[in-house]
Design a protein around this motif. Structure first.
Motif, PDB file in Angstrom:
ATOM      1  N   GLU A 203       0.823  -1.200   0.000  1.00  0.00           N
ATOM      2  CA  GLU A 203       0.000   0.000   0.000  1.00  0.00           C
ATOM      3  C   GLU A 203       0.864   1.259   0.000  1.00  0.00           C
ATOM      4  O   GLU A 203       0.584   2.214  -0.741  1.00  0.00           O
ATOM      5  N   VAL A 204       1.910   1.260   0.826  1.00  0.00           N
ATOM      6  CA  VAL A 204       2.810   2.413   0.863  1.00  0.00           C
ATOM      7  C   VAL A 204       3.631   2.480  -0.420  1.00  0.00           C
ATOM      8  O   VAL A 204       3.837   3.558  -0.981  1.00  0.00           O
ATOM      9  N   ALA A 205       4.080   1.333  -0.929  1.00  0.00           N
ATOM     10  CA  ALA A 205       4.830   1.323  -2.189  1.00  0.00           C
ATOM     11  C   ALA A 205       3.996   1.928  -3.315  1.00  0.00           C
ATOM     12  O   ALA A 205       4.502   2.685  -4.150  1.00  0.00           O
ATOM     13  N   ARG A 206       2.693   1.616  -3.335  1.00  0.00           N
ATOM     14  CA  ARG A 206       1.793   2.171  -4.346  1.00  0.00           C
ATOM     15  C   ARG A 206       1.729   3.694  -4.227  1.00  0.00           C
ATOM     16  O   ARG A 206       1.870   4.419  -5.211  1.00  0.00           O
ATOM     17  N   GLU A 207       1.511   4.177  -3.007  1.00  0.00           N
ATOM     18  CA  GLU A 207       1.395   5.625  -2.808  1.00  0.00           C
ATOM     19  C   GLU A 207       2.718   6.334  -3.092  1.00  0.00           C
ATOM     20  O   GLU A 207       2.721   7.472  -3.585  1.00  0.00           O
ATOM     21  N   MET A 208       3.823   5.675  -2.803  1.00  0.00           N
ATOM     22  CA  MET A 208       5.131   6.259  -3.107  1.00  0.00           C
ATOM     23  C   MET A 208       5.325   6.399  -4.622  1.00  0.00           C
ATOM     24  O   MET A 208       5.752   7.451  -5.107  1.00  0.00           O
ATOM     25  N   ALA A 209       5.022   5.349  -5.371  1.00  0.00           N
ATOM     26  CA  ALA A 209       5.202   5.394  -6.830  1.00  0.00           C
ATOM     27  C   ALA A 209       4.267   6.430  -7.457  1.00  0.00           C
ATOM     28  O   ALA A 209       4.687   7.227  -8.310  1.00  0.00           O
ATOM     29  N   GLU A 210       3.012   6.422  -7.029  1.00  0.00           N
ATOM     30  CA  GLU A 210       2.059   7.394  -7.561  1.00  0.00           C
ATOM     31  C   GLU A 210       2.443   8.812  -7.150  1.00  0.00           C
ATOM     32  O   GLU A 210       2.309   9.756  -7.937  1.00  0.00           O
ATOM     33  N   GLY A 211       2.943   8.961  -5.930  1.00  0.00           N
ATOM     34  CA  GLY A 211       3.398  10.273  -5.465  1.00  0.00           C
ATOM     35  C   GLY A 211       4.597  10.776  -6.244  1.00  0.00           C
ATOM     36  O   GLY A 211       4.722  11.978  -6.503  1.00  0.00           O
ATOM     37  N   ALA A 212       5.485   9.849  -6.650  1.00  0.00           N
ATOM     38  CA  ALA A 212       6.643  10.251  -7.454  1.00  0.00           C
ATOM     39  C   ALA A 212       6.190  10.804  -8.802  1.00  0.00           C
ATOM     40  O   ALA A 212       6.793  11.742  -9.323  1.00  0.00           O
ATOM     41  N   LEU A 213       5.131  10.235  -9.358  1.00  0.00           N
ATOM     42  CA  LEU A 213       4.581  10.791 -10.606  1.00  0.00           C
ATOM     43  C   LEU A 213       3.911  12.136 -10.343  1.00  0.00           C
ATOM     44  O   LEU A 213       4.124  13.089 -11.097  1.00  0.00           O
ATOM     45  N   ASP A 214       3.106  12.196  -9.280  1.00  0.00           N
ATOM     46  CA  ASP A 214       2.361  13.417  -8.973  1.00  0.00           C
ATOM     47  C   ASP A 214       3.266  14.598  -8.632  1.00  0.00           C
ATOM     48  O   ASP A 214       2.895  15.745  -8.847  1.00  0.00           O
ATOM     49  N   HIS A 215       4.458  14.307  -8.085  1.00  0.00           N
ATOM     50  CA  HIS A 215       5.365  15.369  -7.648  1.00  0.00           C
ATOM     51  C   HIS A 215       6.555  15.522  -8.585  1.00  0.00           C
ATOM     52  O   HIS A 215       7.628  16.002  -8.174  1.00  0.00           O
ATOM     53  N   SER A 216       6.385  15.117  -9.826  1.00  0.00           N
ATOM     54  CA  SER A 216       7.444  15.265 -10.823  1.00  0.00           C
ATOM     55  C   SER A 216       6.799  15.429 -12.188  1.00  0.00           C
ATOM     56  O   SER A 216       5.578  15.449 -12.307  1.00  0.00           O
ATOM     57  N   GLU A 217       7.630  15.519 -13.182  1.00  0.00           N
ATOM     58  CA  GLU A 217       7.145  15.579 -14.556  1.00  0.00           C
ATOM     59  C   GLU A 217       7.473  14.284 -15.289  1.00  0.00           C
ATOM     60  O   GLU A 217       7.532  14.252 -16.521  1.00  0.00           O
ATOM     61  N   ALA A 218       7.673  13.209 -14.532  1.00  0.00           N
ATOM     62  CA  ALA A 218       8.014  11.912 -15.105  1.00  0.00           C
ATOM     63  C   ALA A 218       6.769  11.212 -15.637  1.00  0.00           C
ATOM     64  O   ALA A 218       5.640  11.527 -15.252  1.00  0.00           O
ATOM     65  N   ASP A 219       7.014  10.249 -16.501  1.00  0.00           N
ATOM     66  CA  ASP A 219       5.962   9.414 -17.067  1.00  0.00           C
ATOM     67  C   ASP A 219       5.889   8.056 -16.379  1.00  0.00           C
ATOM     68  O   ASP A 219       4.848   7.405 -16.394  1.00  0.00           O
ATOM     69  N   VAL A 220       7.003   7.621 -15.834  1.00  0.00           N
ATOM     70  CA  VAL A 220       7.120   6.308 -15.197  1.00  0.00           C
ATOM     71  C   VAL A 220       7.890   6.486 -13.891  1.00  0.00           C
ATOM     72  O   VAL A 220       8.877   7.223 -13.846  1.00  0.00           O
ATOM     73  N   ALA A 221       7.425   5.791 -12.836  1.00  0.00           N
ATOM     74  CA  ALA A 221       8.115   5.865 -11.546  1.00  0.00           C
ATOM     75  C   ALA A 221       8.145   4.493 -10.891  1.00  0.00           C
ATOM     76  O   ALA A 221       7.201   3.712 -11.012  1.00  0.00           O
ATOM     77  N   VAL A 222       9.233   4.243 -10.201  1.00  0.00           N
ATOM     78  CA  VAL A 222       9.351   3.027  -9.407  1.00  0.00           C
ATOM     79  C   VAL A 222       9.583   3.436  -7.961  1.00  0.00           C
ATOM     80  O   VAL A 222      10.207   4.465  -7.692  1.00  0.00           O
ATOM     81  N   SER A 223       9.045   2.635  -7.034  1.00  0.00           N
ATOM     82  CA  SER A 223       9.260   2.897  -5.609  1.00  0.00           C
ATOM     83  C   SER A 223       9.772   1.643  -4.924  1.00  0.00           C
ATOM     84  O   SER A 223       9.501   0.525  -5.375  1.00  0.00           O
ATOM     85  N   ILE A 224      10.496   1.876  -3.838  1.00  0.00           N
ATOM     86  CA  ILE A 224      11.075   0.792  -3.049  1.00  0.00           C
ATOM     87  C   ILE A 224      10.927   1.138  -1.571  1.00  0.00           C
ATOM     88  O   ILE A 224      11.309   2.228  -1.150  1.00  0.00           O
ATOM     89  N   THR A 225      10.395   0.197  -0.794  1.00  0.00           N
ATOM     90  CA  THR A 225      10.344   0.351   0.655  1.00  0.00           C
ATOM     91  C   THR A 225      10.517  -1.033   1.266  1.00  0.00           C
ATOM     92  O   THR A 225       9.849  -1.982   0.870  1.00  0.00           O
TER      93      THR A 225
END
Length: 155
Positions: A74-96
């Motif tokens: 759940e946190v990994a999902r919000e981290m990856a989506e947050g990385a997109l929302d807080h950047s101008e990227a098209d693709v994001a990966v998260s790790i926790t």
């Protein structure tokens, strides 16, 4: 599969990449930016080691952290989506995850959760149990797995 493969795929697809890292502390971003020309596709990286950093920088909800803990899909999902929302990227990966040493009965050493988000697609999450390989090895394995996920997400 390598960071160079990720950069080539992103460039070929015309996509920008961002990363949101906790237990790897920037290792994915470093692997990508170690390569000359990476600025053409690497938009930014977030190292959000603490829960407050995850909330402030990526918009991870306190309720999610309280209900599931930082090491969760759940946190990994919000981290990856947050990385997109807080950047101008098209693709994001998260790790926790829990690199070690130590862990708990419910969240053992070597458990790492990943998120892969791409604009216009459903976010994917997964958990990998690397086992008690030792802190350095868990972090390397998590970095490499995240790079593989990014490559997959660019396809």
């Amino acid at each position: 599969m390598s960071a160079e493969d990720v950069l080539k795929a992103a460039k070929a697809a015309g996509l920008m990449v961002s990363v949101a890292e906790s237990c790897t502390g920037g290792m994915v971003a470093a692997a990508l930016t170690d390569i000359a020309g990476s600025s053409a596709v690497v938009e930014r990286g977030f190292v959000t080691y603490s829960n407050s950093a995850k909330q402030q920088m990526l918009g991870v909800r306190a309720e999610t952290l309280e209900a599931h803990g930082a090491v969760s899909e759940e946190v990994a999902r919000e981290m990856a989506e947050g990385a997109l929302d807080h950047s101008e990227a098209d693709v994001a990966v998260s790790i926790t995850g829990i690199a070690g040493p130590g862990g708990s009965e419910h969240k053992p050493e070597g458990r790492v959760c990943f998120g892969l988000a791409r604009v216009g697609r459903v976010t994917q999450v997964e958990t990998v149990e690397f086992g008690a390989l030792g802190r350095a090895e868990v972090r390397i394995a998590a970095r490499d797995h995240a790079l593989a996920l990014l490559l997959k997400g660019l396809g």
